[in-house]
Motif scaffolding. Structure first.
Motif, short mmCIF file in Angstrom:
data_model
loop_
_atom_site.label_atom_id
_atom_site.label_comp_id
_atom_site.label_asym_id
_atom_site.label_seq_id
_atom_site.Cartn_x
_atom_site.Cartn_y
_atom_site.Cartn_z
N ARG A 66 1.01 -1.17 0.08
CA ARG A 66 0.03 0.16 -0.03
C ARG A 66 0.90 1.20 -0.05
O ARG A 66 2.11 0.99 0.01
N MET A 67 0.61 2.41 -0.01
CA MET A 67 1.02 3.67 0.14
C MET A 67 1.80 3.82 1.60
O MET A 67 1.04 3.23 2.52
N GLY A 68 2.54 4.54 1.96
CA GLY A 68 2.96 4.64 3.17
C GLY A 68 2.22 6.10 3.75
O GLY A 68 1.74 6.70 3.08
N ASP A 69 2.10 5.96 5.08
CA ASP A 69 1.54 7.12 5.75
C ASP A 69 2.64 7.67 6.94
O ASP A 69 2.88 6.62 7.60
N PRO A 70 3.17 8.70 6.89
CA PRO A 70 2.53 10.04 6.21
C PRO A 70 3.25 10.31 4.72
O PRO A 70 3.08 11.33 4.33
N GLU A 71 4.22 9.14 4.36
CA GLU A 71 4.66 9.52 2.87
C GLU A 71 3.69 10.06 2.11
O GLU A 71 3.99 11.02 1.21
N THR A 72 2.46 9.58 1.82
CA THR A 72 1.70 9.90 1.00
C THR A 72 1.26 11.31 1.05
O THR A 72 0.94 12.27 -0.01
N GLU A 73 1.13 12.10 2.13
CA GLU A 73 0.66 13.32 2.41
C GLU A 73 2.00 14.27 1.83
O GLU A 73 1.55 15.41 1.56
#
Ligand code: AMP
Ligand code: GLY
Length: 428
Positions: free
Chosen positions: A291-298
């Protein structure tokens, strides 16, 4: 098209924000969403793990595509479920087998060995082989890395300096320290270097696109001290992930991963998250996530110029061949405002004010909720991700720090040193 996004964190806010900008989007639903996602679509009170209820919602609302934010539904087999039940529905994410790259560290290690993907040397142990595990530990140099095989809410990795302590911890893990997750434990070589997160969108047919690289900050305290959190901030780009380094990543890690999945008969149409470490200039894989990373996606979403919804649709259809992923040369950062006490216990329900006073940043809600009277209150540890762009990381950070100061709630805390390590590398 109509899209259902599953999840409720800052990552989902950023994905929703980005999808909202797409000309392809008609209706967007977020299940369950948070106190900010209703700015981009409609929040729906559905659990991402209740596949039957999701199927009903999909049928009732003419949903064309499901985007899965976090790993749990993927590990539980949401892609397989809908492939069988509603074959025409697009779902962004790997099948249950592909999700094992995140769901089982032992599986991920075996996959990397089978496809010659650089990673730390390791061996796996169970309760029956605990003595061998202790013996193996005594052949390694400290510090010792012990990983629970299964999902353990980010807490399943122990890094221990003392041999006896590590041997005791191994026995405790195998004895159920993390429940079933640690019935198998991966013991691996310690790697020293700076980590970064590389995101790849894969179409399952050998096509892929690489998203902007980011680095996240996991510890609660400044200078990377204290307990691990879900992530206190992120920056993109990452200075050492330059063209030459990314060429190595693509040749040695991304292509073998994408091709390896196909060779192993695993259909993977979604995001592959490579947790990498730079060991003396050489990239190695620390972990896979699905999945995407959090907080990288932000931070990453702010740098993507292309239509991400169109890209995700193409990936889910198995055809990224003609798609372009353009990104901005500008830097993007995110700084997370968290509840006082997090990642330990903290209070919820604190009124958040000042959200309308910020300028030049994008606020991605994470642990927030809107009360009936319209006030926004805290409802989780990580509360709001304040994301900004700038010509440099320093410029983007200055914006986020200025705006995070305008947001107020009882007990608010954030790390003031996000990105500092990379900026000091940059100036060398
Ligand atoms: P993981 O859940 O596998 O990503 O591990 C959590 C964190 O532990 C990583 O982000 C690293 O900071 C650290 N870590 C994991 N494996 C290693 C390793 N082999 N060497 C050094 N640090 C590691
Ligand atoms: N930021 C790391 C993760 O999403 O797992």
């Amino acid at each position: 098209m109509n899209v259902l996004l599953l999840g409720s964190g800052g990552r989902e806010s950023a994905l929703a924000w980005k999808m909202r900008q797409s000309a392809l989007l008609d209706k967007l639903f977020i299940a369950p969403g948070n106190g900010g996602t209703d700015a981009y679509g409609t929040n729906v009170d559905l659990s991402p793990l209740d596949f039957e209820a999701i199927a009903q919602f999909v049928a009732d609302n003419a949903i064309d595509m499901i985007v899965v934010g976090n790993e749990d539904p993927l590990v539980a087999g949401i892609v397989d479920y809908f492939a069988e039940k509603m074959p025409g529905l697009l779902v962004v994410g790997p099948t249950r087998e592909g999700a094992r790259l995140e769901g089982s560290k032992d599986f991920a290690k075996r996959f990397m060995m089978a496809h010659s993907i650089p990673t730390a040397a390791y061996r796996s142990f169970t309760a029956e082989t605990a003595d061998e595990g202790c013996e193996f530990l005594s052949t390694l140099r400290p510090p010792y890395v012990l990983k629970a095989d299964g999902l353990a809410a980010g807490k399943g990795v122990l890094i221990i300096n003392d041999l006896t302590e590590a041997q005791n911890a191994l026995r405790e893990m195998l004895g159920g320290m993390f429940g079933k997750s640690s019935a198998t434990v991966v013991v691996e070589e310690f790697l020293s270097g700076i980590e970064c997160s590389v995101f790849v969108l894969s179409d399952g047919n050998g096509g892929y696109r690489i998203l902007p690289v980011a680095k996240d900050y996991k510890r609660i305290g400044e200078g990377d001290t204290g307990l691990n959190t879900g992530g206190m901030g992120a920056v993109s780009p990452v200075v050492f992930a330059d063209e030459a380094w990314m060429k190595k990543v693509e040749e040695r890690i991304i292509r073998p991963t994408v091709d390896g999945l196909i060779k192993d008969g695993i259909r993977y149409r979604g995001f592959i998250f490579l947790g990498l470490i730079n060991v003396d200039g050489e990239p190695k894989v620390i972990e896979y996530n699905v999945r995407m990373g959090d907080p990288e996606t932000e931070a990453v979403m702010m740098r993507i110029d292309s239509d991400l919804l169109a890209l995700m649709k193409a990936a889910a259809e198995g055809n990224l061949a003609d798609m372009e992923l353009r990104h901005s040369p500008e830097a993007a950062v995110t700084v997370m405002a968290v509840s006082g006490g997090y990642p330990g216990s903290y209070e919820k329900g604190k009124t958040i004010s000042g959200l309308d006073k910020t300028e030049g940043s994008t606020l991605f809600h994470a642990g927030t909720k809107k009360n009936a009277d319209g006030t926004t209150v805290t409802s989780g540890g990580r509360v709001i991700a304040v994301s900004s762009k700038g010509k440099t990381i320093a410029e983007a950070l200055a914006r986020s720090f200025e705006n995070i100061e305008k947001i107020e709630f009882d007990g608010k805390y954030y790390r003031r040193d996000i990105g500092r390590d990379l900026m000091s590398l940059e100036s060398k």
